[in-house]
Motif scaffolding. Structure first.
Motif, mmCIF file in Angstrom:
data_model
loop_
_atom_site.group_PDB
_atom_site.id
_atom_site.type_symbol
_atom_site.label_atom_id
_atom_site.label_comp_id
_atom_site.label_asym_id
_atom_site.label_seq_id
_atom_site.Cartn_x
_atom_site.Cartn_y
_atom_site.Cartn_z
ATOM 1 N N THR A 85 -37.377 77.272 39.358
ATOM 2 C CA THR A 85 -36.272 76.786 38.546
ATOM 3 C C THR A 85 -36.032 77.750 37.384
ATOM 4 O O THR A 85 -36.965 78.083 36.663
ATOM 5 C CB THR A 85 -36.600 75.391 37.983
ATOM 6 O OG1 THR A 85 -36.850 74.515 39.079
ATOM 7 C CG2 THR A 85 -35.458 74.849 37.162
ATOM 8 N N SER A 87 -35.355 79.235 33.760
ATOM 9 C CA SER A 87 -35.817 78.677 32.494
ATOM 10 C C SER A 87 -34.719 77.930 31.762
ATOM 11 O O SER A 87 -34.991 77.053 30.942
ATOM 12 C CB SER A 87 -36.355 79.798 31.600
ATOM 13 O OG SER A 87 -35.350 80.775 31.366
ATOM 14 N N ALA A 91 -36.315 71.296 34.480
ATOM 15 C CA ALA A 91 -37.501 71.481 35.302
ATOM 16 C C ALA A 91 -37.414 70.641 36.555
ATOM 17 O O ALA A 91 -36.637 69.694 36.636
ATOM 18 C CB ALA A 91 -38.742 71.095 34.503
ATOM 19 N N ASP A 357 -37.723 66.423 33.500
ATOM 20 C CA ASP A 357 -37.941 67.019 32.193
ATOM 21 C C ASP A 357 -36.771 67.970 31.959
ATOM 22 O O ASP A 357 -36.851 69.163 32.276
ATOM 23 C CB ASP A 357 -39.275 67.761 32.172
ATOM 24 C CG ASP A 357 -39.513 68.525 30.881
ATOM 25 O OD1 ASP A 357 -40.402 69.389 30.881
ATOM 26 O OD2 ASP A 357 -38.791 68.287 29.892
ATOM 27 N N VAL A 360 -37.358 70.794 29.277
ATOM 28 C CA VAL A 360 -38.532 71.625 29.582
ATOM 29 C C VAL A 360 -39.556 71.605 28.438
ATOM 30 O O VAL A 360 -40.109 72.635 28.070
ATOM 31 C CB VAL A 360 -38.123 73.074 29.915
ATOM 32 C CG1 VAL A 360 -39.222 73.757 30.728
ATOM 33 C CG2 VAL A 360 -36.829 73.122 30.707
ATOM 34 N N ASP A 361 -39.816 70.398 27.891
ATOM 35 C CA ASP A 361 -40.848 70.279 26.862
ATOM 36 C C ASP A 361 -42.104 69.620 27.411
ATOM 37 O O ASP A 361 -42.975 69.209 26.659
ATOM 38 C CB ASP A 361 -40.323 69.483 25.668
ATOM 39 C CG ASP A 361 -40.041 68.025 26.000
ATOM 40 O OD1 ASP A 361 -40.097 67.657 27.202
ATOM 41 O OD2 ASP A 361 -39.767 67.241 25.072
ATOM 42 N N ARG A 362 -42.164 69.511 28.762
ATOM 43 C CA ARG A 362 -43.313 68.954 29.482
ATOM 44 C C ARG A 362 -43.449 67.455 29.292
ATOM 45 O O ARG A 362 -44.502 66.881 29.527
ATOM 46 C CB ARG A 362 -44.610 69.666 29.071
ATOM 47 C CG ARG A 362 -44.581 71.176 29.283
ATOM 48 C CD ARG A 362 -45.908 71.805 28.964
ATOM 49 N NE ARG A 362 -46.909 71.384 29.939
ATOM 50 C CZ ARG A 362 -48.235 71.355 29.693
ATOM 51 N NH1 ARG A 362 -48.678 71.696 28.491
ATOM 52 N NH2 ARG A 362 -49.076 70.987 30.632
#
Length: 391
Positions: A85, A87, A91, A357, A360-362
């Protein structure tokens, strides 16, 4: 679906076709016949052919096993995006699922994401009205007692998901995610499937309901297509465990039909997007950063307005999205529109399928559901015609 995912689905097709029609060798297990008497678009798996089968499954989920059931893993989709994926894109999604409480886990909000969207088809919706239980309960008006947890076995492992009772002609119907009834990767249906409405910290206040038949769209069973990640399960009348005459033993006590005890959510299709929606479920798993805000022991909900959602890898092409931090375990929990908090009833318009997500901050911040269309209603109508054998 991405070319890579489509190739994987094609490779699985022969295995699925071979497995779907093979009956298991032991009594009480699932025997799938997707192209028998069911419509060609439906995979229908009979779990019980007699009351003896039902009792065998019930005895599998004895009080001791149910006590340990929370330690099992929530069911998750088997086919996942395999392409990297960018950036700048959300995600990869992961399945939702877990425990929840009647308290809000997220406030009303409008879901937003940078992902491309595909317009959904609208039109005259098929609609089934919700039904109240025969007995009013003190918990009604705070959280929907129609929602609960399902437990089942695939292979040599036990799993669980979220689900809800739905109004139906047979008064014994449960809605959940397709990946909570069928392993698309192995082409194998779930076995020893039970539903516990109103589940709260292990309690079974409204009984336990053994699955009779699993009913889902062929697109999921044959291709692992998560635009069809929904299922309707007909169940037997419920029972509860009571102490037996001998010390340390238990007996089954009948409690009647599911709908009589907890009522049933309505059903609606082709409603479009932008609707105020309540998503319920039992999230339990950790976020990707390791934090674990849920424990899967009680019911949680999120509320917001839906939009369309497409996976970066085209795994989901026509999904609905809702801003919500649910994690694995909430899979199969209902998305309700026109929801009335006083009666705790509304109209089923989706089920928890994937968590995302998007920044993309997990930590997951978005959940998605397949979009309910006319074919969803066809599966529902077939499922409500399936009646469990009488004891």
């Amino acid at each position: 679906m991405s070319p890579r995912a489509r190739r994987l689905a094609t490779a699985l097709g022969a295995l699925l076709a071979a497995c779907a029609t093979a009956a298991s060798a032991f009594p009480g297990s699932a025997a799938a016949d997707p192209h028998g008497s069911a419509p060609s678009s439906i995979t229908s798996v009979t779990l019980t052919k007699s009351s003896a089968d039902m009792k065998r499954i019930a005895e599998y989920w004895n009080p001791a096993r149910l006590k340990k059931a929370q330690d099992h893993n929530p069911a998750t989709p088997e086919v996942k995006p395999t392409e990297s994926t960018p950036s700048s894109a959300p995600a990869s999604p992961t399945p939702t699922g877990g425990t929840a409480t009647g308290a809000a886990s997220g406030g009303e909000d409008t879901a937003t994401t940078a992902t491309a969207t595909t317009p959904v088809k609208t039109g005259t919706p098929q609609t089934i009205r919700p039904t109240l239980p025969k007995q009013r309960h003190s918990t009604a008006g705070t959280s929907p007692i129609t929602v609960g947890k399902v437990f089942f076995r695939i292979g040599d492992k036990d799993y669980w998901c979220s689900a809800s009772s739905v109004a139906s002609a047979n008064r014994n119907l449960v809605a959940t995610a397709a990946h909570c009834v069928y392993d698309a990767k192995l082409g194998r249906p779930a076995e020893y499937w039970i539903f516990i409405p109103g589940y709260d910290k292990g309690a079974t206040p409204y009984g336990i309901y053994v699955g009779h038949s699993l009913n889902l769209h062929d697109r999921f069973a044959a291709w692992g297509d998560y635009d069809y990640d929904y299922a309707f399960v007909s169940v037997h009348d419920g029972f509860r465990w009571k102490p037996g005459k001998a010390a340390g033993t238990y007996e089954m006590e009948s409690v009647g039909s599911l709908e009589d005890n907890v009522g049933g959510q309505g059903l609606t299709t082709r409603r479009g997007t932008g609707l105020l929606t309540y998503a319920f479920g039992y999230p339990a798993a950790a976020h990707n950063d390791g934090s674990r805000p849920y424990d899967g022991q009680n019911l949680k909900y999120c509320a917001g307005r839906t939009r369309t959602q497409v996976a970066p890898t085209r795994l989901v092409e026509h999904g609905l999205a809702l801003k919500c931090p649910f994690t694995a375990g909430a899979s199969g929990g209902p998305w309700l529109v026109d929801y009335d908090p006083k009666s705790a009833l509304g109209y089923l318009n989706g089920v928890n399928s994937f968590a995302w997500d998007t920044d993309v901050d997990r930590r997951y911040d978005l959940i998605s559901s397949p979009y309910f269309i006319a074919s969803t209603y066809v599966v529902y109508r077939w499922a409500e015609s399936q009646r469990a054998p009488q004891a």
